[in-house]
Design a protein around this motif. Structure first.
Motif, mmCIF file in Angstrom:
data_model
loop_
_atom_site.group_PDB
_atom_site.id
_atom_site.type_symbol
_atom_site.label_atom_id
_atom_site.label_comp_id
_atom_site.label_asym_id
_atom_site.label_seq_id
_atom_site.Cartn_x
_atom_site.Cartn_y
_atom_site.Cartn_z
ATOM 1 N N ALA A 105 0.831 -1.207 0.000
ATOM 2 C CA ALA A 105 0.000 0.000 0.000
ATOM 3 C C ALA A 105 0.866 1.258 0.000
ATOM 4 C CB ALA A 105 -0.925 -0.004 1.213
ATOM 5 N N ALA A 106 1.961 1.240 0.742
ATOM 6 C CA ALA A 106 2.862 2.397 0.764
ATOM 7 C C ALA A 106 3.511 2.602 -0.601
ATOM 8 C CB ALA A 106 3.924 2.207 1.846
ATOM 9 N N LEU A 107 3.902 1.520 -1.251
ATOM 10 C CA LEU A 107 4.498 1.619 -2.574
ATOM 11 C C LEU A 107 3.490 2.169 -3.587
ATOM 12 C CD1 LEU A 107 6.999 0.982 -4.328
ATOM 13 C CD2 LEU A 107 5.958 -1.232 -4.769
ATOM 14 N N ALA A 108 2.252 1.715 -3.510
ATOM 15 C CA ALA A 108 1.213 2.206 -4.420
ATOM 16 C C ALA A 108 0.919 3.679 -4.171
ATOM 17 C CB ALA A 108 -0.057 1.371 -4.263
ATOM 18 N N ALA A 109 0.900 4.096 -2.903
ATOM 19 C CA ALA A 109 0.651 5.502 -2.584
ATOM 20 C C ALA A 109 1.791 6.376 -3.081
ATOM 21 C CB ALA A 109 0.453 5.664 -1.082
ATOM 22 N N MET A 110 3.023 5.917 -2.907
ATOM 23 C CA MET A 110 4.166 6.696 -3.365
ATOM 24 C C MET A 110 4.156 6.810 -4.891
ATOM 25 S SD MET A 110 8.208 6.302 -2.459
ATOM 26 C CE MET A 110 8.187 4.563 -2.738
ATOM 27 N N ALA A 111 3.811 5.740 -5.581
ATOM 28 C CA ALA A 111 3.741 5.787 -7.040
ATOM 29 C C ALA A 111 2.643 6.743 -7.502
ATOM 30 C CB ALA A 111 3.486 4.389 -7.591
ATOM 31 N N ALA A 112 1.523 6.768 -6.802
ATOM 32 C CA ALA A 112 0.437 7.679 -7.170
ATOM 33 C C ALA A 112 0.852 9.133 -6.983
ATOM 34 C CB ALA A 112 -0.804 7.373 -6.337
ATOM 35 N N VAL A 113 1.549 9.427 -5.905
ATOM 36 C CA VAL A 113 2.006 10.795 -5.662
ATOM 37 C C VAL A 113 3.034 11.205 -6.717
ATOM 38 C CG1 VAL A 113 3.314 12.240 -4.049
ATOM 39 C CG2 VAL A 113 1.468 10.788 -3.208
ATOM 40 N N LEU A 114 3.954 10.324 -7.049
ATOM 41 C CA LEU A 114 4.954 10.646 -8.068
ATOM 42 C C LEU A 114 4.318 10.840 -9.440
ATOM 43 C CD1 LEU A 114 7.894 8.297 -7.042
ATOM 44 C CD2 LEU A 114 7.780 10.783 -6.853
ATOM 45 N N MET A 115 3.332 10.013 -9.776
ATOM 46 C CA MET A 115 2.662 10.184 -11.069
ATOM 47 C C MET A 115 1.877 11.486 -11.107
ATOM 48 S SD MET A 115 1.478 6.438 -12.424
ATOM 49 C CE MET A 115 0.465 6.035 -11.029
ATOM 50 N N ALA A 116 1.265 11.862 -9.994
ATOM 51 C CA ALA A 116 0.542 13.135 -9.947
ATOM 52 C C ALA A 116 1.518 14.289 -10.102
ATOM 53 C CB ALA A 116 -0.231 13.245 -8.632
ATOM 54 N N GLY A 117 2.690 14.179 -9.497
ATOM 55 C CA GLY A 117 3.693 15.229 -9.650
ATOM 56 C C GLY A 117 4.176 15.349 -11.071
ATOM 57 N N VAL A 118 4.308 14.234 -11.762
ATOM 58 C CA VAL A 118 4.730 14.262 -13.164
ATOM 59 C C VAL A 118 3.648 14.905 -14.012
ATOM 60 C CG1 VAL A 118 5.190 12.789 -15.163
ATOM 61 C CG2 VAL A 118 6.325 12.353 -12.995
ATOM 62 N N MET A 119 2.390 14.651 -13.707
ATOM 63 C CA MET A 119 1.311 15.248 -14.481
ATOM 64 C C MET A 119 1.221 16.745 -14.228
ATOM 65 S SD MET A 119 0.142 12.899 -16.327
ATOM 66 C CE MET A 119 -1.291 13.665 -16.987
ATOM 67 N N VAL A 120 1.420 17.180 -12.992
ATOM 68 C CA VAL A 120 1.324 18.600 -12.673
ATOM 69 C C VAL A 120 2.551 19.336 -13.186
ATOM 70 C CG1 VAL A 120 1.298 20.249 -10.770
ATOM 71 C CG2 VAL A 120 -0.184 18.248 -10.698
ATOM 72 N N LEU A 121 3.727 18.781 -12.945
ATOM 73 C CA LEU A 121 4.977 19.404 -13.375
ATOM 74 C C LEU A 121 5.555 18.624 -14.546
ATOM 75 C CD1 LEU A 121 6.558 20.017 -9.878
ATOM 76 C CD2 LEU A 121 5.356 21.651 -11.299
ATOM 77 N N GLY A 122 4.822 18.608 -15.616
ATOM 78 C CA GLY A 122 5.248 17.859 -16.792
ATOM 79 C C GLY A 122 6.347 18.571 -17.560
ATOM 80 N N PRO A 123 6.697 18.051 -18.712
ATOM 81 C CA PRO A 123 7.800 18.619 -19.475
ATOM 82 C C PRO A 123 7.495 20.012 -20.038
ATOM 83 C CG PRO A 123 6.770 16.853 -20.694
ATOM 84 C CD PRO A 123 6.155 16.864 -19.332
ATOM 85 N N GLY A 124 6.240 20.401 -20.146
ATOM 86 C CA GLY A 124 5.904 21.715 -20.703
ATOM 87 C C GLY A 124 5.837 22.819 -19.673
ATOM 88 N N VAL A 125 6.074 22.517 -18.412
ATOM 89 C CA VAL A 125 5.970 23.527 -17.354
ATOM 90 C C VAL A 125 7.223 24.390 -17.366
ATOM 91 C CG1 VAL A 125 5.838 23.868 -14.862
ATOM 92 C CG2 VAL A 125 4.477 22.104 -15.951
ATOM 93 N N ARG A 126 7.024 25.692 -17.254
ATOM 94 C CA ARG A 126 8.138 26.625 -17.252
ATOM 95 C C ARG A 126 7.942 27.610 -16.116
ATOM 96 N NH1 ARG A 126 8.274 29.906 -22.479
ATOM 97 N NH2 ARG A 126 7.129 31.341 -21.181
#
Length: 60
Positions: free
Chosen positions: A29-50
């Motif tokens: 469960a901790a691994l799944a939660a950490m992966a969800a947070v990291l994926m959300a961070g990638v979506m919010v701060l994606g490659p187009g963010v400046r």
């Protein structure tokens, strides 16, 4: 005789039952939660963010 051989063979082929560890479920469960947070961070701060730096005005 054949019945006892089949029963004995099934007993040898069946994997031994063991209890599941609650710590393994907690770790998964901790691994799944950490992966969800990291994926959300990638979506919010994606490659187009400046991040533009703000200019400081020297006028009074």
């Amino acid at each position: 005789m054949a019945h006892t051989d089949i029963t004995r063979a099934r007993g040898l082929l069946a994997p031994p039952l063991h209890r599941a560890s609650p710590y393994a479920a907690l770790g998964a469960a901790a691994l799944a939660a950490m992966a969800a947070v990291l994926m959300a961070g990638v979506m919010v701060l994606g490659p187009g963010v400046r991040f533009d730096e703000t200019t400081v005005s020297t006028r009074p």
